[in-house]
Scaffold this motif. Structure first.
Motif, PDB file in Angstrom:
ATOM      1  N   LYS A 155       0.871  -1.172   0.136  1.00 52.82           N
ATOM      2  CA  LYS A 155       0.058   0.296   0.026  1.00 52.82           C
ATOM      3  C   LYS A 155       0.935   1.258  -0.040  1.00 52.82           C
ATOM      4  CE  LYS A 155      -4.401   1.315   2.071  1.00 52.82           C
ATOM      5  NZ  LYS A 155      -5.318   1.039   3.181  1.00 52.82           N
ATOM      6  N   ALA A 156       1.986   1.243   0.830  1.00 52.21           N
ATOM      7  CA  ALA A 156       2.689   2.239   0.860  1.00 52.21           C
ATOM      8  C   ALA A 156       3.565   2.542  -0.632  1.00 52.21           C
ATOM      9  CB  ALA A 156       3.783   2.103   1.922  1.00 52.21           C
ATOM     10  N   SER A 157       3.967   1.474  -1.098  1.00 52.45           N
ATOM     11  CA  SER A 157       4.494   1.619  -2.449  1.00 52.45           C
ATOM     12  C   SER A 157       3.800   2.032  -3.623  1.00 52.45           C
ATOM     13  CB  SER A 157       4.933   0.180  -2.619  1.00 52.45           C
ATOM     14  OG  SER A 157       5.995  -0.357  -1.764  1.00 52.45           O
ATOM     15  N   LEU A 158       2.560   2.062  -3.289  1.00 46.94           N
ATOM     16  CA  LEU A 158       1.410   2.540  -4.111  1.00 46.94           C
ATOM     17  C   LEU A 158       1.126   4.138  -3.881  1.00 46.94           C
ATOM     18  CD1 LEU A 158      -0.909  -0.427  -4.732  1.00 46.94           C
ATOM     19  CD2 LEU A 158       0.693   0.430  -6.363  1.00 46.94           C
ATOM     20  N   ILE A 159       0.970   4.251  -2.615  1.00 44.80           N
ATOM     21  CA  ILE A 159       0.241   5.493  -2.084  1.00 44.80           C
ATOM     22  C   ILE A 159       1.568   6.903  -2.325  1.00 44.80           C
ATOM     23  CG2 ILE A 159      -0.534   6.871  -0.076  1.00 44.80           C
ATOM     24  CD1 ILE A 159      -2.059   4.687   0.625  1.00 44.80           C
ATOM     25  N   ILE A 160       2.377   6.348  -2.169  1.00 45.49           N
ATOM     26  CA  ILE A 160       3.509   7.480  -2.058  1.00 45.49           C
ATOM     27  C   ILE A 160       4.061   7.883  -3.522  1.00 45.49           C
ATOM     28  CG2 ILE A 160       6.153   7.899  -1.548  1.00 45.49           C
ATOM     29  CD1 ILE A 160       5.874   6.287   0.929  1.00 45.49           C
ATOM     30  N   PRO A 161       4.056   7.008  -4.371  1.00 42.50           N
ATOM     31  CA  PRO A 161       4.450   7.387  -5.716  1.00 42.50           C
ATOM     32  C   PRO A 161       3.157   8.032  -6.269  1.00 42.50           C
ATOM     33  CG  PRO A 161       5.064   5.152  -5.495  1.00 42.50           C
ATOM     34  CD  PRO A 161       4.354   5.445  -4.443  1.00 42.50           C
ATOM     35  N   THR A 162       2.083   7.761  -5.865  1.00 43.66           N
ATOM     36  CA  THR A 162       0.865   8.392  -6.402  1.00 43.66           C
ATOM     37  C   THR A 162       0.579   9.634  -5.959  1.00 43.66           C
ATOM     38  OG1 THR A 162      -0.449   6.286  -6.823  1.00 43.66           O
ATOM     39  CG2 THR A 162      -1.681   8.285  -6.579  1.00 43.66           C
ATOM     40  N   VAL A 164       3.193  11.512  -5.113  1.00 43.67           N
ATOM     41  CA  VAL A 164       4.547  12.441  -5.797  1.00 43.67           C
ATOM     42  C   VAL A 164       3.793  12.681  -7.249  1.00 43.67           C
ATOM     43  CG1 VAL A 164       6.863  12.078  -6.596  1.00 43.67           C
ATOM     44  CG2 VAL A 164       6.124  11.375  -4.325  1.00 43.67           C
ATOM     45  N   SER A 165       3.498  11.684  -7.856  1.00 45.39           N
ATOM     46  CA  SER A 165       3.108  11.905  -9.139  1.00 45.39           C
ATOM     47  C   SER A 165       2.130  12.953  -9.454  1.00 45.39           C
ATOM     48  CB  SER A 165       2.900  10.418 -10.004  1.00 45.39           C
ATOM     49  OG  SER A 165       1.488  10.121  -9.690  1.00 45.39           O
ATOM     50  N   ASN A 166       0.993  13.218  -8.372  1.00 42.65           N
ATOM     51  CA  ASN A 166       0.029  14.044  -8.276  1.00 42.65           C
ATOM     52  C   ASN A 166       0.457  15.430  -8.009  1.00 42.65           C
ATOM     53  OD1 ASN A 166      -2.364  12.746  -9.317  1.00 42.65           O
ATOM     54  ND2 ASN A 166      -2.264  11.623  -7.621  1.00 42.65           N
ATOM     55  N   ARG A 167       1.995  15.689  -7.895  1.00 41.61           N
ATOM     56  CA  ARG A 167       2.432  16.766  -7.387  1.00 41.61           C
ATOM     57  C   ARG A 167       1.967  17.449  -6.152  1.00 41.61           C
ATOM     58  NH1 ARG A 167       5.361  14.445 -10.722  1.00 41.61           N
ATOM     59  NH2 ARG A 167       5.870  15.516 -12.820  1.00 41.61           N
ATOM     60  N   VAL A 168       1.898  16.555  -5.122  1.00 40.26           N
ATOM     61  CA  VAL A 168       1.731  17.297  -3.803  1.00 40.26           C
ATOM     62  C   VAL A 168       2.776  18.224  -3.507  1.00 40.26           C
ATOM     63  CG1 VAL A 168       0.250  15.515  -3.159  1.00 40.26           C
ATOM     64  CG2 VAL A 168       2.764  15.398  -2.507  1.00 40.26           C
ATOM     65  N   ASP A 169       2.552  19.517  -2.896  1.00 37.38           N
ATOM     66  CA  ASP A 169       3.801  20.290  -2.482  1.00 37.38           C
ATOM     67  C   ASP A 169       4.631  19.872  -1.389  1.00 37.38           C
ATOM     68  OD1 ASP A 169       2.914  22.189  -4.602  1.00 37.38           O
ATOM     69  OD2 ASP A 169       1.686  23.229  -3.141  1.00 37.38           O
ATOM     70  N   GLY A 170       4.152  18.696  -0.575  1.00 35.48           N
ATOM     71  CA  GLY A 170       4.965  18.116   0.393  1.00 35.48           C
ATOM     72  C   GLY A 170       4.155  16.999   0.983  1.00 35.48           C
TER      73      GLY A 170
END
Length: 188
Positions: A155-162, A164-170
């Motif tokens: 789940k973490a391996s999916l959520i984190i890149p998602t 990042v790819s959605n360009r969260v500012d932090g």
């Protein structure tokens, strides 16, 4: 024409098709909690259809100005005559225009969004942290995207890149599998 404007208004009003349902927030797969009294609450489920969303060009056409002039009003520029500003604001209200945050993010490189990842949202401590963080983000003009990682490395391996790819500012990460966190840090 008038019919076209009415169709735009109708489409804008129908962007969200919502229905009310009774949901039990204390019953999740694998986790069941007891709560005194009625544990069902009314929830709203909305499916968004943005394919016919009102655009800045629609507002400009309604107000009889260029899209750049509408943009100036939206961005608070003082280089717009008061009567023109009033026509644009009226068009925005009539069409129920809502600025496209994705388009703005492409131009500014900012999404005004912070990702918050927690190990277990059902833990009262982390629920309070999430609530407090959301309040601080809101006061500073940010929205929050929440990821509940649990104990799942997948789940973490999916959520984190998602995120990042959605360009969260932090990203604020309270816990997570080291492999996913290391991979995130290596990309920076």
């Amino acid at each position: 024409g008038s019919k076209s404007e009415q169709e735009k208004k109708d489409r804008s009003a129908a962007l969200a098709k919502c229905e009310f349902r009774s949901i039990n927030p204390f019953s999740f797969p694998g986790k069941h909690y007891r709560m005194s009294g009625n544990s069902s609450i009314k929830g709203v489920i909305c499916v968004m259809d943005n394919s016919n969303a009102v655009t800045i060009q629609d507002v400009a056409a309604r107000a009889g100005v260029s899209a750049m002039t509408v943009s100036r009003v939206l961005n608070g520029s003082h280089r717009v005559a008061p009567e023109t500003r009033q026509r644009i604001e009226q068009a925005i209200e009539e069409l129920r225009y809502s600025p496209n945050a994705l388009a703005r993010g492409l131009l500014t490189g900012r999404t005004q969004t912070i990702g918050l990842l927690v190990a277990d949202i059902t833990n009262p401590y982390w629920a309070a942290v999430v609530s407090g963080a959301e309040e601080v983000f809101h006061r500073n003009g940010y929205t929050m995207v929440l990821g509940n990682i649990g104990s799942s490395p997948e789940k973490a391996s999916l959520i984190i890149p998602t995120m990042v790819s959605n360009r969260v500012d932090g990203l604020l990460i309270n816990a997570g599998p080291r492999k996913a966190l290391k991979s995130l840090l290596e990309r920076r």
